[in-house]
Design a protein around this motif. Structure first.
Motif, short mmCIF file in Angstrom:
data_model
loop_
_atom_site.label_atom_id
_atom_site.label_comp_id
_atom_site.label_asym_id
_atom_site.label_seq_id
_atom_site.Cartn_x
_atom_site.Cartn_y
_atom_site.Cartn_z
N CYS A 50 -3.72 -65.29 -1.47
CA CYS A 50 -2.99 -66.13 -0.52
C CYS A 50 -2.12 -65.29 0.41
O CYS A 50 -2.01 -65.58 1.61
CB CYS A 50 -2.13 -67.14 -1.28
SG CYS A 50 -3.09 -68.37 -2.20
N SER A 51 -1.51 -64.23 -0.14
CA SER A 51 -0.70 -63.35 0.70
C SER A 51 -1.55 -62.68 1.77
O SER A 51 -1.14 -62.55 2.93
CB SER A 51 -0.01 -62.29 -0.17
OG SER A 51 0.81 -62.88 -1.14
N PHE A 52 -2.75 -62.27 1.41
CA PHE A 52 -3.63 -61.65 2.40
C PHE A 52 -4.08 -62.66 3.45
O PHE A 52 -4.15 -62.34 4.64
CB PHE A 52 -4.85 -61.05 1.70
CG PHE A 52 -5.91 -60.57 2.64
CD1 PHE A 52 -5.74 -59.40 3.36
CD2 PHE A 52 -7.07 -61.31 2.82
CE1 PHE A 52 -6.72 -58.97 4.24
CE2 PHE A 52 -8.05 -60.88 3.68
CZ PHE A 52 -7.88 -59.71 4.40
N THR B 73 -2.32 -65.16 -6.01
CA THR B 73 -1.15 -64.88 -5.19
C THR B 73 -1.45 -63.76 -4.19
O THR B 73 -1.09 -63.85 -3.00
CB THR B 73 0.05 -64.48 -6.07
OG1 THR B 73 0.32 -65.53 -7.01
CG2 THR B 73 1.29 -64.22 -5.22
N PHE B 74 -2.13 -62.70 -4.67
CA PHE B 74 -2.54 -61.63 -3.75
C PHE B 74 -3.47 -62.16 -2.67
O PHE B 74 -3.36 -61.80 -1.49
CB PHE B 74 -3.23 -60.51 -4.52
CG PHE B 74 -2.32 -59.71 -5.39
CD1 PHE B 74 -1.00 -59.52 -5.04
CD2 PHE B 74 -2.77 -59.15 -6.58
CE1 PHE B 74 -0.14 -58.78 -5.84
CE2 PHE B 74 -1.92 -58.42 -7.39
CZ PHE B 74 -0.61 -58.23 -7.02
N LEU C 123 -2.45 -65.02 4.60
CA LEU C 123 -1.34 -65.27 5.54
C LEU C 123 -1.26 -64.22 6.63
O LEU C 123 -0.83 -64.51 7.75
CB LEU C 123 -0.02 -65.35 4.77
CG LEU C 123 0.18 -66.57 3.87
CD1 LEU C 123 1.50 -66.46 3.12
CD2 LEU C 123 0.16 -67.85 4.69
N ILE C 124 -1.67 -62.97 6.30
CA ILE C 124 -1.55 -61.91 7.30
C ILE C 124 -2.86 -61.66 8.05
O ILE C 124 -2.87 -60.93 9.03
CB ILE C 124 -1.10 -60.59 6.64
CG1 ILE C 124 -2.18 -60.07 5.67
CG2 ILE C 124 0.22 -60.77 5.93
CD1 ILE C 124 -1.86 -58.73 5.08
#
Length: 307
Positions: free
Chosen positions: A34-36, A31-32, A38-39
Motif C-alpha cells: 500500500c505504501s508503494f 503495508t509495504f 501511494l508513491i
C-alpha cells in the motif's frame, strides 16, 4: 471431573492453515504494498509500469518465503469415517478427520457430520508442535490428560517418539532443515533487492537464482519424509491418506519464478543490456548529457569587435 472441570473441554486452538504469525506477515507485506501504491503516481512514463511490476513480484516472493514458515498445510489429508468419539464408550460418530503437517508441527482436525451429535459439538482442531524448542510427547500427554477425542489422540500418537511408526525424528529433522533453508532464501532475497537498487543488476540476477535454489532445497528436505514408511491411519474401513499441500506447491511455484526472473536478468545483461537498464530505470539518457543548444544568442557588440 478432572481437577474440578469436565475432561472434555476446549483448549487454545491453532488454525490448520493460517495462524496469527501468518496473518502478521501478510499484514506487514500488505503495508509495504500500500505504501508503494501511494508513491507510484509520482513516477512518470513507462517507468511507472516497470516499477510496479518489479516491486509487486519482489513482494510476492518475500511474503511467500516468510509466510510458509508458519502455515500448516505442507502435507494434508482428509477422511470421512464412522469412529468412536470417547474412550471407554461404544458410541460412534460420523466425522471428517483431517491431518495438516507444517514445519513447526502437526494439526489434527475433527469435525462431525453434522457438528452436533450425541449431545455434543464435535468441532476440534488441535496443534502438536515438534520444533526443537517444543516437546511433542509432552503435548500429547497433555492431550491425554485433557481427554481429547479418541480420533485426535489416535492420529497424534502416530507421530510420538515412542510410536512403532518411527516417523517423529524424520519429520522433525526434515522440517527443521526446510525451515532453515527458507530463512537463507529470505536473506538472499533481501540481498538481491539491494543489488537491484545499484548498477550491478547481473549480481542481483545471480542472487535470485540462489534464492530459487534454496527454496528448492527446502522442498527436497521436506520431501525426504516420504522415504520413511508411514503407518496406515485407519478408521474402520476408511484410511487417511496424505499428499503435498498448498504451501509445498506454492514454494515450488515461487522458486521456479525466482529461477525464471534470475535467468532473464542474466540473459538480458549479456544480450541486451540497454533493455535491462531501461526496465530497472538505470539507463543513462545520452540526449540529456550531451544535449546541444539549438538556439544561440549572439551579442552584436562582440561580433563587431571580432570576438
Amino acid at each position: 471431573l478432572f481437577d474440578g472441570v469436565y475432561p472434555f473441554y476446549l483448549q487454545q486452538r491453532k488454525a490448520s492453515v493460517f495462524d496469527v504469525s501468518t496473518i502478521i506477515v501478510i499484514v506487514v507485506f500488505l503495508t509495504f504494498t500500500c505504501s508503494f501504491l501511494l508513491i507510484i503516481p509520482g513516477i512518470r512514463g513507462r517507468a511507472r509500469l516497470y516499477w510496479t511490476l518489479r516491486v509487486l513480484l519482489s513482494l510476492v516472493m518475500g511474503v511467500v518465503i516468510v509466510s510458509v514458515q508458519f502455515t500448516g498445510d505442507w502435507e494434508t489429508g482428509w477422511v470421512t469415517a464412522n469412529t468412536s468419539y470417547k474412550s471407554f464408550s461404544h458410541a460412534l460418530v460420523n466425522a471428517d478427520i483431517g491431518l495438516h503437517v507444517g514445519l513447526a508441527g502437526v494439526n489434527i482436525t475433527l469435525m462431525g457430520n453434522p457438528v452436533n451429535q450425541i449431545n455434543e459439538t464435535i468441532d476440534y482442531n488441535e496443534h502438536f508442535a515438534w520444533s526443537f524448542d517444543a516437546n511433542y510427547d509432552h503435548s500429547y500427554s497433555e492431550g491425554l490428560e485433557k481427554g481429547l477425542p479418541s480420533p485426535i489422540l489416535y492420529v497424534a500418537e502416530k507421530f510420538t517418539t515412542q510410536s512403532p511408526c518411527g516417523v517423529h525424528r524424520q519429520y522433525r529433522i526434515s522440517s527443521h532443515y526446510a525451515s532453515a533453508t527458507l530463512w537463507v532464501a529470505f536473506c538472499t532475497w533481501l540481498i538481491s533487492n539491494m543489488l537491484f537498487s545499484m548498477p550491478v543488476l547481473v549480481y542481483g540476477g545471480y542472487m535470485l537464482l540462489v534464492t530459487g535454489a534454496f527454496m528448492i532445497f527446502s522442498l527436497l528436505s521436506f520431501s525426504t519424509v516420504r522415504n520413511s514408511p508411514m503407518c496406515q491411519i485407519q478408521f474402520g474401513t476408511a484410511i487417511l491418506y496424505t499428499g503435498y499441500g498448498g504451501s509445498f506447491w506454492l514454494v515450488l511455484a515461487v522458486g521456479l519464478l525466482c529461477f525464471v526472473a534470475g535467468i532473464t536478468v542474466v540473459a538480458l545483461h549479456y544480450f541486451n543490456l540497454d533493455l535491462l537498464k531501461t526496465f530497472f530505470d538505470l539507463r543513462e539518457d545520452n540526449a540529456e548529457e550531451y544535449q546541444e543548444m539549438t538556439e544561440v544568442y549572439v551579442n552584436p557588440r562582440f561580433m563587431n569587435k571580432g570576438l
